[in-house]
Design an enzyme around this catalytic site. Structure first.
Site, short mmCIF file in Angstrom:
data_model
loop_
_atom_site.label_atom_id
_atom_site.label_comp_id
_atom_site.label_asym_id
_atom_site.label_seq_id
_atom_site.Cartn_x
_atom_site.Cartn_y
_atom_site.Cartn_z
N MET A 108 6.89 0.40 0.17
CA MET A 108 6.48 -0.85 0.79
C MET A 108 5.58 -1.64 -0.15
SD MET A 108 5.90 0.34 4.74
CE MET A 108 6.07 -1.37 5.28
N GLU A 109 5.57 -2.95 0.06
CA GLU A 109 4.89 -3.88 -0.84
C GLU A 109 3.40 -3.57 -0.99
OE1 GLU A 109 4.51 -8.74 -1.30
OE2 GLU A 109 5.99 -7.86 0.05
N SER A 110 2.83 -2.92 -0.01
CA SER A 110 1.41 -2.59 -0.06
C SER A 110 1.09 -1.54 -1.12
CB SER A 110 0.95 -2.08 1.31
OG SER A 110 1.75 -0.98 1.71
N GLY A 111 2.13 -0.90 -1.68
CA GLY A 111 1.92 0.14 -2.68
C GLY A 111 2.20 1.53 -2.16
N LEU A 132 0.10 -2.69 -5.81
CA LEU A 132 1.24 -3.59 -5.69
C LEU A 132 1.89 -3.82 -7.05
CD1 LEU A 132 1.44 -6.83 -3.59
CD2 LEU A 132 2.01 -6.93 -5.99
#
Length: 288
Positions: free
Chosen positions: A57-60, A88
Site C-alpha cells: 500500500m502507498e503508505s509503505g 513511500l
C-alpha cells in the site's frame, strides 16, 4: 483456504466487481493496491485462490492483513500484520524497478486505450480553467507506468468512458499499437477494465479496449449506450461469473457496513464504526 465453486445468488453489482477484481490476481503476485475495491479484491483473492499473494500500500506497508475495513492510506489498519513497513519513496522506487506484478488503479475518466484521468474535467475549458479540478495522480501514474500489468476498476458511465480522456494522468496504451513502448514506459499496461456492469479487455495488436464479458442481467446494448466511442465487441461475449458463496461471505465480513459495496460510508459515524469493529473483529481474525 479452498474457494467454493458454488455461485452466490443474492449479491449486488459492486460485490460482483470486487469478485471480478479478485479473479485477476494470481497466487504469488505482488500487487500494489489502493483502498476500496482494489484492497477488497486483493483480500478476497488472498483468502481464496491466492494465499501467497502479497499486497503493498502507498503508505509503505508490505503484506498487511488488516482486521478491519481500511478507510484511507493513513489508517492504522494499513499496517496490521504487515511483513514490514517502509517509506513511500522506497515503495515507489521498488515499483519503478519492476518489482510489482500488478497495479490496481481507477480514475474519473478512461478512454479506449486505457488511459486514465484523475486530474481535471475540462468541460468547455482547459487544464488551466477546468470545469472540475480533481485530486491528481497520487501514486497512480507510477503504478500505471511501471507495473507488469494493470487492472482498472471504474463505474460504467458514458461521462467516464470517453474516446479520449481530457488529460492523461495515468498512461494506458497512449495512442494504441506500440505507442506505449515508444514512450519508454517499462510496465506492461492494462489488461482489464472492470466495471459494475461488464469487463473490457484489450486487443493485443491495436491495444484498443473491447467488450469481453457482461455481468448477469446486463446486455451488450446497455454497455454500448454507456461508452462514448464505437465499441468493439468480442465475437462471443461471455457472461461474468457471479461471486462464489465463499467470496461473498468474505466480502461481507471485511466490508460489513457496505462502505465500499453498498454506499455505507455516508451513514458511517465514529460510534457505528466502533460497533462495527467490535462485531466483526472475531470473524476477521478467524479468516486470517
Amino acid at each position: 483456504m479452498a474457494e467454493s465453486q458454488n455461485f452466490a445468488r443474492d449479491y449486488n453489482l459492486p460485490e460482483l466487481l470486487v469478485a471480478a477484481a479478485a479473479r485477476e490476481l494470481r497466487d504469488g503476485d505482488v500487487v500494489f493496491v489502493g483502498v476500496g475495491v482494489p484492497l477488497l479484491g486483493a483480500l478476497v483473492a488472498k483468502l481464496t485462490h491466492a494465499p501467497n499473494l502479497i499486497m503493498a500500500m502507498e503508505s509503505g506497508s508490505v503484506g498487511p492483513m488488516p482486521y478491519r475495513i481500511v478507510l484511507g492510506i493513513g489508517d492504522n489498519a494499513c499496517v496490521e500484520n504487515a511483513i514490514c513497513t517502509t517509506s513511500l519513496w522506497r515503495l515507489f522506487a521498488d515499483q519503478q524497478r519492476g518489482y510489482f506484478d500488478v497495479g490496481m488503479v481507477g480514475g474519473a475518466q478512461v478512454d479506449k486505450y486505457g488511459n486514465l484521468n484523475s486530474t481535471a474535467i475540462f468541460g468547455s475549458g482547459d487544464y488551466y480553467h477546468p470545469a472540475s479540478r480533481l485530486p491528481g495522480s497520487g501514486g497512480a501514474n507510477d503504478i500505471a507506468s511501471s507495473a507488469r500489468r494493470t487492472v482498472i476498476t471504474i463505474p460504467l458511465e458514458k461521462r467516464r468512458f470517453l474516446e479520449r480522456v481530457d488529460y492523461i494522468t495515468s498512461p494506458g496504451y497512449l495512442d494504441g499499437y506500440n505507442s506505449r513502448k515508444k514512450a519508454g514506459l517499462p510496465g506492461g499496461g492494462p489488461v482489464a477494465i472492470i466495471t459494475n456492469k461488464c469487463i473490457f479487455r484489450f486487443d493485443p495488436e491495436t491495444k484498443e479496449a473491447y467488450l469481453d464479458s457482461v455481468h448477469p442481467g446486463v446486455s451488450v446494448e446497455e454497455v454500448r449506450a454507456n461508452v462514448s466511442w464505437d465499441l468493439k465487441v468480442a465475437p462471443e461475449v461471455k457472461v461474468t461469473p457471479p461471486p462464489t458463496e465463499e467470496q461473498l461471505r468474505i466480502i461481507r465480513i471485511i466490508d460489513r457496513a457496505g462502505v465500499y459495496t453498498n454506499n455505507g460510508l455516508k451513514n458511517l459515524t465514529f460510534e457505528s464504526y466502533i460497533q462495527l469493529l467490535e462485531g466483526s473483529l472475531e470473524e476477521l481474525q478467524q479468516l486470517f
